[in-house]
Write a protein that holds these residues in place. Structure first.
Motif, PDB file in Angstrom:
ATOM      1  N   THR A 129      46.059 -53.372  -0.452  1.00  0.00           N
ATOM      2  CA  THR A 129      45.630 -54.520  -1.237  1.00  0.00           C
ATOM      3  C   THR A 129      45.742 -55.767  -0.375  1.00  0.00           C
ATOM      4  O   THR A 129      46.569 -55.831   0.549  1.00  0.00           O
ATOM      5  N   VAL A 130      44.934 -56.754  -0.674  1.00  0.00           N
ATOM      6  CA  VAL A 130      45.127 -58.071  -0.084  1.00  0.00           C
ATOM      7  C   VAL A 130      46.514 -58.574  -0.494  1.00  0.00           C
ATOM      8  O   VAL A 130      47.005 -58.270  -1.588  1.00  0.00           O
ATOM      9  N   GLU A 131      47.155 -59.337   0.371  1.00  0.00           N
ATOM     10  CA  GLU A 131      48.500 -59.829   0.104  1.00  0.00           C
ATOM     11  C   GLU A 131      48.563 -60.556  -1.234  1.00  0.00           C
ATOM     12  O   GLU A 131      47.789 -61.474  -1.503  1.00  0.00           O
ATOM     13  N   PHE A 132      49.485 -60.112  -2.082  1.00  0.00           N
ATOM     14  CA  PHE A 132      49.704 -60.657  -3.431  1.00  0.00           C
ATOM     15  C   PHE A 132      48.451 -60.557  -4.313  1.00  0.00           C
ATOM     16  O   PHE A 132      48.353 -61.239  -5.328  1.00  0.00           O
ATOM     17  N   ALA A 133      47.478 -59.712  -3.911  1.00  0.00           N
ATOM     18  CA  ALA A 133      46.202 -59.583  -4.644  1.00  0.00           C
ATOM     19  C   ALA A 133      45.425 -60.895  -4.656  1.00  0.00           C
ATOM     20  O   ALA A 133      44.626 -61.143  -5.555  1.00  0.00           O
ATOM     21  N   LEU A 134      45.615 -61.721  -3.627  1.00  0.00           N
ATOM     22  CA  LEU A 134      45.071 -63.074  -3.617  1.00  0.00           C
ATOM     23  C   LEU A 134      43.944 -63.198  -2.587  1.00  0.00           C
ATOM     24  O   LEU A 134      44.037 -63.927  -1.617  1.00  0.00           O
ATOM     25  N   GLY A 135      42.844 -62.454  -2.809  1.00  0.00           N
ATOM     26  CA  GLY A 135      41.729 -62.550  -1.870  1.00  0.00           C
ATOM     27  C   GLY A 135      40.565 -61.690  -2.283  1.00  0.00           C
ATOM     28  O   GLY A 135      40.717 -60.483  -2.478  1.00  0.00           O
ATOM     29  N   LEU A 213      49.968 -61.600 -10.456  1.00  0.00           N
ATOM     30  CA  LEU A 213      49.368 -62.760  -9.790  1.00  0.00           C
ATOM     31  C   LEU A 213      49.240 -63.903 -10.798  1.00  0.00           C
ATOM     32  O   LEU A 213      49.865 -64.945 -10.651  1.00  0.00           O
ATOM     33  N   VAL A 214      48.437 -63.681 -11.841  1.00  0.00           N
ATOM     34  CA  VAL A 214      48.338 -64.639 -12.950  1.00  0.00           C
ATOM     35  C   VAL A 214      48.494 -63.812 -14.221  1.00  0.00           C
ATOM     36  O   VAL A 214      47.568 -63.102 -14.625  1.00  0.00           O
ATOM     37  N   ARG A 215      49.635 -63.869 -14.838  1.00  0.00           N
ATOM     38  CA  ARG A 215      49.985 -62.925 -15.893  1.00  0.00           C
ATOM     39  C   ARG A 215      48.985 -62.909 -17.042  1.00  0.00           C
ATOM     40  O   ARG A 215      48.747 -61.866 -17.647  1.00  0.00           O
ATOM     41  N   ALA A 309      51.121 -68.146  -7.980  1.00  0.00           N
ATOM     42  CA  ALA A 309      51.798 -67.460  -6.880  1.00  0.00           C
ATOM     43  C   ALA A 309      53.142 -68.121  -6.593  1.00  0.00           C
ATOM     44  O   ALA A 309      54.152 -67.442  -6.346  1.00  0.00           O
ATOM     45  N   VAL A 310      53.180 -69.463  -6.625  1.00  0.00           N
ATOM     46  CA  VAL A 310      54.441 -70.178  -6.427  1.00  0.00           C
ATOM     47  C   VAL A 310      55.430 -69.822  -7.531  1.00  0.00           C
ATOM     48  O   VAL A 310      56.621 -69.574  -7.281  1.00  0.00           O
ATOM     49  N   ALA A 311      54.950 -69.779  -8.766  1.00  0.00           N
ATOM     50  CA  ALA A 311      55.832 -69.470  -9.893  1.00  0.00           C
ATOM     51  C   ALA A 311      56.388 -68.060  -9.797  1.00  0.00           C
ATOM     52  O   ALA A 311      57.559 -67.813 -10.107  1.00  0.00           O
ATOM     53  N   VAL A 312      55.555 -67.113  -9.377  1.00  0.00           N
ATOM     54  CA  VAL A 312      55.992 -65.723  -9.282  1.00  0.00           C
ATOM     55  C   VAL A 312      56.992 -65.534  -8.141  1.00  0.00           C
ATOM     56  O   VAL A 312      58.040 -64.895  -8.304  1.00  0.00           O
ATOM     57  N   LEU A 313      56.671 -66.082  -6.982  1.00  0.00           N
ATOM     58  CA  LEU A 313      57.529 -65.896  -5.811  1.00  0.00           C
ATOM     59  C   LEU A 313      58.785 -66.759  -5.877  1.00  0.00           C
ATOM     60  O   LEU A 313      59.848 -66.348  -5.387  1.00  0.00           O
ATOM     61  N   GLY A 314      58.663 -67.938  -6.483  1.00  0.00           N
ATOM     62  CA  GLY A 314      59.759 -68.898  -6.472  1.00  0.00           C
ATOM     63  C   GLY A 314      59.656 -69.790  -5.252  1.00  0.00           C
ATOM     64  O   GLY A 314      59.367 -69.320  -4.140  1.00  0.00           O
TER      65      GLY A 314
END
Length: 452
Positions: A129-135, A213-215, A309-314
């Motif tokens: 998968t693309v990193e963090f499904a972000l692509g 990614l975006v819940r 992504a910021v919210a998920v990763l912290g």
């Protein structure tokens, strides 16, 4: 080494009939896919993790169950692939990144994976998968970019973020693959690789047990070569018998602006051929103004993807590890660091309003039809140029993101000819009409295949 044929070359129903007749076994199908993976995956890069020993043990359990008269169901013995966002017992979950995200995804299989296991599926491994499904392009440096199998001469992108799942399904490295779709990540790679991709309504299949990614947008989906087979699998997951849709009793809408702006000529030709094939089956196709809120995705996704992504990763984890993140993904997440809470709320309130408007537009049609992406799969080398890569990303995501933004269920069905690069026809239907969508996928796929 002679490459064994795809066990599903004759279709899902033929395989399941042979399995129950005793003329084939789940073990033999699993061994065939594992042999195909061994021969082809080094060049394609679809799989991140292979679980050969566990897969064969699962296949043997299915075979023993069938021999003893216990039938797991319509997907018994099917060897499948899972996107490396989902937790699967005995397999690592990497989410396409070198960061440790195990505390985010957890260690417990979610409802969808458990459902597939209960239906007798055999898990071959995890796909890239693309990193963090972000692509949306499928290009990712941490764990590599799978190669689109549609072109043996030019290295082309597979689409993303379910890049490995699309490649595995298209190349016959699994019976079907599970992906996820937040802005087109099932439908776009399906279109670029020439497979069918189904994205149910958000929440129809639980996204629990997967990296988020975006819940409120994340949606598990499936990728499979044949549209009819894909519809059967989706229906089996839901525990229903698929209902055939008569195309001469359907009405489709085609938005003639925005979704059709600047199409690559090959995409435009394939799309118009597909519409004509449906008209020949008696379908009513009407033009419509642009779907309400479609353009809003242009402001919504750049803000929400990075901020989520910021919210998920912290913030602390991301700040300490951002040097490990793919440079393109890093820029997207960095932009999310500056997004304010009031901006997110304003964007979400606007989305809720336009969702209602779009639902009203769909009250008198069965679905909206568009090209899944505005272009065919570009060469991977194009992505060495940041400006060209950005233009490609816009062309790839423009038509798919509105479906997520508006809460629609959707699918992509291949409509190209055998001597052409893959093109997908996107079907977007009202929220929670998923069972009707499966029927449309099967019927439209059948009409396209017979049109030649």
């Amino acid at each position: 080494m002679t490459l064994p044929p795809d066990p599903l070359a004759d279709g899902l129903l033929a395989f399941e009939q042979a399995l129950r007749a005793g003329t084939t076994t789940s073990r033999s199908a699993t061994e065939a896919y594992l042999a195909r993976i061994e021969a082809l995956n080094s060049g394609l890069g679809a799989y991140r993790y292979e679980a050969a020993e566990a897969a064969l043990a699962d296949a043997d359990r299915v075979d023993r169950a069938l021999t003893s008269g216990r039938d797991p169901g319509p997907l018994a013995g099917l060897p499948i692939a899972i996107k490396d966002l989902f937790v699967v017992d005995g397999m690592p979950t990497g989410a396409g990144t070198d960061l440790d995200v195990s505390d985010i995804v957890g260690y417990t299989e979610g409802p969808l994976v458990r459902r597939l296991r209960d239906l007798g599926c055999v898990f071959l491994g995890k796909t890239r998968t693309v990193e963090f499904a972000l692509g949306i392009a499928g290009v990712s440096s941490p764990h590599g970019t799978p190669r689109n199998p549609c072109d043996g001469d030019v290295v082309r992108i597979p689409g993303g973020s379910s890049s490995g799942s699309a490649v595995a399904a298209a190349a016959g490295l699994c019976a079907f693959a599970i992906g996820s779709d937040t802005g087109g990540s099932v439908r776009v790679p399906a279109a670029l690789c020439g497979t069918t991709g189904i994205k149910p309504s958000q929440g129809h299949w639980s996204a629990d047990g997967a990296f988020p990614l975006v819940r409120h947008l994340d949606t598990p989906g499936l990728l499979m070569r044949d549209p009819h087979d894909a519809a059967l699998v989706a229906a089996a997951i839901d525990g229903i018998t698929p209902t055939a849709i008569r195309l001469d009793r359907t009405t489709f809408a085609v938005p003639r602006d925005y979704f059709l702006d600047g199409l690559e000529p090959a995409v435009e030709r394939a799309f118009e051929r597909a519409l004509e094939a449906l008209r020949m089956r008696g379908a009513s196709i009407r033009e419509m103004n642009v779907l309400s809120g479609a353009r809003n995705r242009e402001s919504y996704f750049p803000a929400v993807l990075g901020a989520s992504a910021v919210a998920v990763l912290g913030r602390e984890r991301y700040a300490a590890s951002r040097h490990l993140v793919d440079p393109v993904i890093r820029r997207r997440i960095d932009a999310g660091l500056e997004v304010t809470g009031d901006a997110i709320l304003s964007l979400e309130w606007e989305r809720q309003t336009t969702m209602a408007e779009a639902a009203h537009q769909l009250t008198d049609v069965d679905a909206i039809l568009t090209p899944t992406a505005a272009i065919t799969a570009p060469p991977l080398s194009d992505f060495d140029d940041a400006e060209i890569a950005y233009r490609h990303a816009v062309d790839l995501s423009r038509n798919s993101q509105p479906g997520n933004y508006l809460g629609l269920c959707g699918a992509s069905v291949p409509v190209h000819r055998s001597d052409e690069l893959p093109v997908g026809l996107q079907i977007m239907a009202a929220p929670n009409t998923d069972h009707a969508l499966y029927g449309l996928v099967a019927s439209i796929g059948e009409a396209i295949s017979h049109a030649g």
